[in-house]
Design an enzyme around this catalytic site. Structure first.
Site, PDB file in Angstrom:
ATOM      1  CE1 TYR A  21      -4.127  -1.743  -0.085  1.00  4.32           C
ATOM      2  CE2 TYR A  21      -2.983  -3.242   1.399  1.00  4.32           C
ATOM      3  CZ  TYR A  21      -4.049  -2.967   0.554  1.00  4.32           C
ATOM      4  OH  TYR A  21      -5.018  -3.912   0.343  1.00  4.32           O
ATOM      5  CG  PHE A  76     -11.174  -1.761  10.276  1.00  2.00           C
ATOM      6  CD1 PHE A  76     -10.952  -1.506   8.929  1.00  2.00           C
ATOM      7  CD2 PHE A  76     -10.259  -1.263  11.194  1.00  2.00           C
ATOM      8  CE1 PHE A  76      -9.848  -0.749   8.519  1.00  2.00           C
ATOM      9  CE2 PHE A  76      -9.167  -0.514  10.802  1.00  2.00           C
ATOM     10  CZ  PHE A  76      -8.956  -0.259   9.475  1.00  2.00           C
TER      11      PHE A  76
END
Length: 431
Positions: free
Chosen positions: A145, A431
């Site tokens: 990322y 999450f």
């Protein structure tokens, strides 16, 4: 989210986008196929029914995208990505809107076709349109990322503590804390109230949205690795719930006798005595000699209460990655530990609206960050700003690594002091 937090099936180099790489917003009726693509990218082993049902309920379909190939009944999902609407604590205590990037995957048959890049491009455009200045994720593979502007901003502590040989020294008041066992589901509201009181005190923590408390109660047998069902103890002082611990026990026996392991899932306390009482309890669970810990804050007090830290085998791991989607709004949303007045020359090829010079002026009371034509004091990419944003990574250290260039002498030390946080950031919310 759960075992799919901010993950993806890496794609390497990209080529020009084709029709098969154009993402579109997920429709509710497509969820099963979309989620099936994600499962396959992570080995193809589906979770239990209760996990599937919870993930289906929590998914915000209007903030989720997929890449599809083909038409009609033969249409195939080849890429997935989601973004939850969260609020994250930043230095100074404000809770800032942040997109929680998750459920990212690319089918192995469609790597190196620009699928991931097209999803990241669409997603960041969407986050900007939603008025959320930050995007955050956890990564299955840290190398993925950075090229999209995400910087590693928080770290977490793990340990394998030899409780048969390591003693714990507790602070005054620990003996005033009373513990009792409780079924995890029976005390979830009290535990969530403890969590909610802790959120404003530490950067990186996410306010819990309704429904997310159920994630911590999932207890499939397939996820226990030979340990017991989830157990819980609740701490009280003066009749008030001040903390809790959720854990499992993995029994084991050797020629010398019992050598079981306590596997810590979650621990939270509102004061040092409560935390110490919970740790002492975990140390003393019968028939065990190891306490396995992961995902804890890097400054946690038990490290300074143990008699032999080497026999705790501490480990450090990257956790939350932060991406500034709107540089001006993000930098103005937090406060600064020391006065700072600095002009950043920001490089951000993936989100060009962030490119250029920004003047940040701030202190412990607040900040402003506006476009400027003034000469730059520091030059860096948006990735470095993301890494330093929560105060857990030093701008000075990034400068020493060659990732921040000082233009004005003294500017790096000034900015580094301002960006620091007295309390290191931590992400306990999956999450």
């Amino acid at each position: 989210m759960g075992r799919f937090t901010g993950d993806e099936g890496g794609e390497g180099a990209t080529c020009a986008a084709t029709a098969a790489t154009e993402p579109r917003v997920l429709r509710r009726e497509e969820w099963d196929r979309w989620y099936g693509t994600l499962i396959r990218a992570f080995g193809g082993i589906p979770g239990p029914d209760e996990e599937l049902a919870l993930f289906r309920e929590l998914t915000q379909v209007d903030r989720s995208i997929g890449v599809w190939e083909g038409d009609g009944p033969s249409e195939e999902c080849v890429g997935t990505a989601g973004a939850f609407a969260f609020r994250m604590t930043v230095p100074g205590g404000a809770q800032v809107p942040a997109a929680g990037v998750t459920m990212v995957s690319v089918a192995a048959t469609h790597r190196r076709r620009g699928v991931l890049t097209s999803m990241m491009r669409r997603q960041l455009d969407d986050v900007r349109s939603w008025g959320e200045p930050l995007a955050v994720l956890t990564a299955s593979e840290p190398a993925i990322y950075g090229r999209f502007g995400y910087g590693a901003a928080t770290f977490e502590l793990g340990a394998e503590i030899d409780t048969s040989r390591v003693r714990l020294s507790v602070p005054p008041g620990t003996d005033d804390v009373r513990l009792r066992y409780a079924a995890p589901a029976d005390v979830v509201d009290a535990c969530e109230a403890v969590y909610a009181r802790l959120v404003p005190a530490r950067p990186g923590m996410l306010a819990r949205r309704p429904g997310w408390e159920r994630l911590g109660l999932l207890d499939p047998e397939s996820g226990r690795d030979g340990a017991s069902p989830l157990q819980c103890v609740v701490a009280r002082r003066d009749g008030e719930v001040t903390g809790f611990a959720r854990f499992r026990v993995r029994p084991a026996w050797g020629p010398e006798g019992p050598k079981g392991t306590v596997v810590l899932d979650t621990l939270a306390g509102l004061d040092p005595a409560t935390e110490a009482a919970l740790w002492r309890f975990l140390y003393d669970v019968d028939l065990t000699s190891t306490l396995a810990v992961r995902g804890r804050p890097v400054d946690e007090a038990w490290q300074y209460q143990v008699s032999d830290v080497r026999r705790c085998r501490p480990t450090l791991r990257d956790a939350l990655y932060v991406r500034l989607v709107d540089v001006g709004a993000a930098l103005a949303a937090r406060t600064y530990r020391a006065p700072v007045d600095v002009v950043f020359e920001v490089e951000d090829a993936f989100c060009p609206w962030n490119e250029g010079r920004w003047r940040l002026s701030g202190d412990v009371k607040g900040a402003s960050c506006e476009r400027t034509t003034d000469v730059a004091d520091l030059a860096l990419s948006v990735r470095e700003l993301g890494a330093a944003y929560l105060g857990g990574v030093s701008l000075g250290a990034l400068g020493a690594a060659g990732r921040v260039r000082e233009v004005r002498a003294g500017a790096l030390a000034e900015a580094s002091a301002g960006f620091g946080s007295d309390v290191p950031p931590w992400l306990p919310h999956g999450f």
